[in-house]
Design an enzyme around this catalytic site. Structure first.
Site, mmCIF file in Angstrom:
data_model
loop_
_atom_site.group_PDB
_atom_site.id
_atom_site.type_symbol
_atom_site.label_atom_id
_atom_site.label_comp_id
_atom_site.label_asym_id
_atom_site.label_seq_id
_atom_site.Cartn_x
_atom_site.Cartn_y
_atom_site.Cartn_z
ATOM 1 N N TYR A 104 0.977 1.626 1.131
ATOM 2 C CA TYR A 104 1.920 1.069 0.158
ATOM 3 C C TYR A 104 1.136 0.545 -1.034
ATOM 4 C CZ TYR A 104 5.759 1.352 3.470
ATOM 5 O OH TYR A 104 6.730 1.801 4.318
ATOM 6 N N GLU A 105 1.588 0.893 -2.231
ATOM 7 C CA GLU A 105 0.707 0.709 -3.383
ATOM 8 C C GLU A 105 0.399 -0.726 -3.786
ATOM 9 O OE1 GLU A 105 3.441 3.184 -5.525
ATOM 10 O OE2 GLU A 105 3.197 1.904 -7.263
ATOM 11 N N ALA A 106 1.189 -1.708 -3.374
ATOM 12 C CA ALA A 106 0.823 -3.093 -3.722
ATOM 13 C C ALA A 106 -0.418 -3.530 -2.955
ATOM 14 C CB ALA A 106 1.973 -4.045 -3.459
#
Lengths: 261, 354
Positions: free
Chosen positions: A50-52
Site C-alpha cells: 500500500y503506497e502510504a
C-alpha cells in the site's frame, strides 16, 4: 449461474490474474478487493503493498477504504512511508501494479490526469497520477481496470499518466528509463485483454458469456488483435460472491457503489 | 544529453501544453542549507500556540509543503489556522491530499484577498472512495492555478532529495509518460551506465506542515502507522510547524531514540493538538470522519455545479472563521460522541508513547 454485478465480475477477474507467491502493489477500490479474494482462494501467499507505506498487512480489521487507511497498515510486516514502498517497486520487489484509469490506447498507455488535450486548461481535471505512474513504470507487470467504452479505449489518450509500451517500439520502455516489463492485463466487465508479444498491441483474451468478439471490438476505437482462440470469461460462483459480499467488502463501500456520470 | 524518448513521446498522446522555462518554485537545497546554518540549534522549548506558529512562519508567497497522505495524518488544524490568518500567492507542494487542499481552495474561492493559491506541484488531489475533489477540478479547468504533475514517488523523493541536501535525484519513473513533457524533471543519460534516467529537482519548501503521533517539546517526534512523507518534508523544509497528538517527555524520547522519525533540529514550532488531523485519520487515535468529508465535499460540489457560494460561505463562517481554536472547531463540528466513535473505529492500533 448466480447473478453478479459489473464490479463483482471485475474483482473476480482481477483475482484470477494474480498468481500465488507474488507481491501486488494495489490502488484503492477494486484492486484491493481482487487481491483479497485471491488471498482467500488460490493465492494465500500473495502479499500487498500500500503506497502510504505498508508491506503485507493483515486486513483483519476491515477492508482498507484508502491506500493510506489505518486498516492498510494493520499488522504489516514493514510500515514506513511512500519513499520506502515505491523504492521496493523500483528495486524490483513488486510483481504487479494494479491500477485504474480513464483512457487507454492500444499500447496500454493510460491517462488519468486530464480529459481534453490542453494540459494548462483541460476540459476535465482528474486527481492526477497518484501512485499509478510510478507503479506502471516499475512494478513487474501492469494490470489495469477500465470501463469498456469507445471514448476510453481510444486511438490516442489525452495525456499519458501511466506509461505502457509507448509507441509500440521494442525499446520504448528502455529509453523511457523505466524498469517494469509493462502492460499485462486490462480488465473490463465484458472482456479481458492482454498484449501481443511481438507488436505490443492490445489483444482480446476472453469474452464474457453472451458477448461476441465483434461486440467488444465495437466498443473500442482502435483495432484489436482478435486471435482465433478467444476464451469465455469465467464467472464468479456462489462461494466467490459470498467472499466478495460477506467477507471482503461487507459494508458494500466499493461493490455497491453507484457510478454517477 | 536528453534521452531519445523526450522527442519521440510527443506524437503518442493528443497532449498540447505551454513550454515553460525551468524555475525553482521554492528554495534550492543550497538556499535551504544557508537558512538552516543561521538557526539556533539548541534544544529549546518550541511549544507555542497554533496562532503564534502560523503568524510567525506563514507569509505571503511562500512555498508550503503539506504532510500526510489523502485522509491520513493530514495537518488539518494548521491549515484551519492558516485560513483564519489569511495568506496569499501560496505555492503548494505535496504528494496526495484531500480536505487540507479543498479547505484552502474553498477559502480562495470565497475571498481571494484573504487566501490564494498560485500554483500546485503534486501527484494527486482527491478523496479516494468519497469522490473526486470538486474545487481542484474547478481551479484547474478555469486556469486559476498553475499545476505541475509528478507521481506519488516523484513528489515524495523530491522531498527526500531536499532532506538529503542535494539539488536533484534520479528516478526510474515519469519517463515515457506525458509527465516527462510537462513537469520540471529532465531525462539524461546516466554518466556511469549510459542508461536513460530521469532527474527530479529537490523540493525544499519555505515551510513544511506535519502532524505526528507524539513529540517532545523540542520537536523530536514519533510517528506510528504509515510515515507518509512527513519525515522527508520536515527535513527538507526551511521551517517546519508540527502539531502532535501528544507531548511526551524528552526522557521518553531518549529511551528509544530509534523511534524518533523527525529530529528536533528539523522542527521550529511544536503544538500539542489532539485530533489535529480530524476529519482525517491518525493511526492509534482515530479514524477519518467520512460523514464530515462527504458533507463538505457536497458543499464544494454544489458550488462547482451551480456557482452559488452560500453553502460554502456558511460552512467557512461557522466552522473556520467562527472558531477561535481547533478545539472550538472540534467541539462544534464533531462533539464527544462522534470523536469517541472515531476512536473506536481506529480499533486501538498499537502505538508507543512511553
Amino acid at each position: 449461474m448466480p447473478q453478479y454485478s459489473a464490479f463483482e465480475m471485475i474483482s473476480f477477474t482481477g483475482s484470477r490474474q494474480l498468481e500465488d507467491k507474488k507481491i501486488v502493489f494495489v490502488g484503492t477500490g477494486l484492486p484491493i478487493i481482487a487481491a483479497m479474494h485471491a488471498q482467500l482462494t488460490h493465492a494465500p501467499n500473495l502479499y500487498m503493498i500500500y503506497e502510504a507505506g505498508s508491506l503485507a498487512p493483515i486486513l483483519e480489521i476491515g477492508m482498507p477504504l484508502s491506500v493510506g487507511d489505518t486498516r492498510a497498515g494493520h499488522k504489516a510486516c514493514y510500515l514506513k512511508g511512500l519513499c520506502a514502498v515505491f523504492e521496493l517497486a523500483q528495486r524490483g520487489f513488486a510483481d504487479y501494479a494494479f491500477i485504474g484509469g480513464a483512457q487507454i490506447d492500444m499500447y496500454g498507455n493510460i491517462g488519468s490526469t486530464i480529459e481534453g488535450d490542453y494540459y494548462n486548461k483541460p476540459d476535465i481535471r482528474f486527481p492526477g497520477s497518484g501512485g499509478a505512474g510510478a507503479m506502471a513504470a516499475n512494478c513487474g507487470r501492469t494490470i489495469a481496470i477500465m470501463a469498456l467504452e469507445k471514448k476510453r479505449f481510444c486511438e490516442k489518450v489525452d495525456f499519458i499518466t501511466s506509461v505502457g509500451y509507448g509507441d509500440g517500439s521494442p525499446d520504448y520502455r528502455i529509453k523511457a528509463g523505466v524498469m517494469g516489463s509493462g502492460p499485462y492485463r486490462v480488465i473490463t466487465q465484458q472482456a479481458l485483454f492482454g498484449f501481443d508479444e511481438k507488436t505490443r498491441r492490445m489483444k482480446l483474451l476472453e469474452v464474457r458469456p453472451g458477448f461476441t468478439t465483434w461486440q467488444i471490438q465495437d466498443l473500442i476505437e482502435f483495432e484489436l488483435i482478435i486471435p482465433p482462440d478467444v476464451k469465455e470469461m469465467a464467472e464468479p460462483k456462489e462461494e466467490d460472491l459470498h467472499l466478495l459480499r460477506d467477507v471482503i467488502d461487507r459494508e458494500g463501500y466499493f461493490l455497491k457503489r453507484v457510478i454517477k456520470k | 544529453m536528453l534521452g531519445p524518448v523526450s522527442s519521440k513521446i510527443k506524437s503518442i498522446s493528443k497532449l498540447k501544453y505551454d513550454e515553460i522555462p525551468f524555475e525553482h518554485w521554492g528554495l534550492t537545497a543550497t538556499q535551504t542549507r544557508r537558512i538552516t546554518e543561521q538557526k539556533d540549534h539548541s534544544m529549546r522549548d518550541k511549544r507555542m500556540t497554533l496562532k503564534e506558529a502560523v503568524t510567525r512562519y506563514i507569509k505571503d508567497g511562500i512555498n508550503l509543503g503539506v504532510g500526510g497522505f489523502v485522509n491520513t495524518r493530514v495537518p488539518a488544524s494548521i491549515i484551519h489556522e492558516i485560513i483564519r490568518k489569511g495568506t496569499r500567492n501560496l505555492t503548494l507542494s505535496l504528494q496526495s491530499n484531500s480536505i487540507c487542499l479543498e479547505w484552502l481552495a474553498g477559502a480562495m474561492l470565497l475571498d481571494p484577498d484573504r487566501v490564494s493559491i498560485k500554483r500546485v506541484e503534486l501527484a494527486w488531489w482527491g478523496y479516494e472512495l468519497i469522490g473526486i475533489a470538486p474545487l481542484w477540478r474547478y481551479l484547474v479547468t478555469n486556469r486559476i492555478v498553475e499545476t505541475d504533475d509528478y507521481t506519488n514517488y516523484g513528489m515524495s523523493v523530491r522531498f527526500k532529495a531536499g532532506a538529503m541536501g542535494i539539488p536533484f535525484i534520479p528516478v526510474r519513473d515519469h519517463g515515457g509518460s506525458d509527465m516527462e513533457l510537462v513537469n520540471r524533471g529532465k531525462m539524461i543519460e546516466c554518466p556511469f551506465t549510459g542508461e536513460n534516467i530521469y532527474l527530479l529537482p529537490s523540493c525544499n519548501p519555505d515551510v513544511g506542515i506535519v502532524h505526528t503521533t507524539a513529540a517532545d517539546m523540542y520537536g523530536n517526534a514519533r510517528i506510528f502507522g504509515a510515515l507518509c512523507t512527513c519525515p522527508e518534508i520536515s527535513m527538507a523544509s526551511a521551517y517546519t510547524i508540527m502539531t502532535t497528538e501528544k507531548i511526551i517527555s524528552s526522557d521518553t524520547i531518549r529511551r528509544y531514540p530509534n523511534l524518533t522519525e523527525i529530529p528536533y533540529v528539523a522542527v521550529d514550532a511544536v503544538i500539542e493538538q489532539p485530533f489535529g488531523s480530524y476529519p482525517g485519520a491518525c493511526y492509534g487515535y482515530y479514524w477519518f470522519d467520512m460523514d464530515h468529508l462527504r458533507m463538505f465535499r457536497g458543499l464544494c460540489d454544489d458550488f462547482s455545479k451551480t456557482g452559488k457560494k452560500d453553502g460554502l460561505k456558511k460552512y467557512f463562517d461557522e466552522y473556520i472563521f467562527g472558531c477561535e481554536t481547533y478545539d472550538d472547531f472540534l467541539e462544534k463540528v464533531a462533539g464527544h460522541k462522534k470523536l469517541r466513535h472515531l476512536r473506536e473505529m481506529d480499533g486501538g492500533q498499537p502505538i508507543y508513547t512511553m
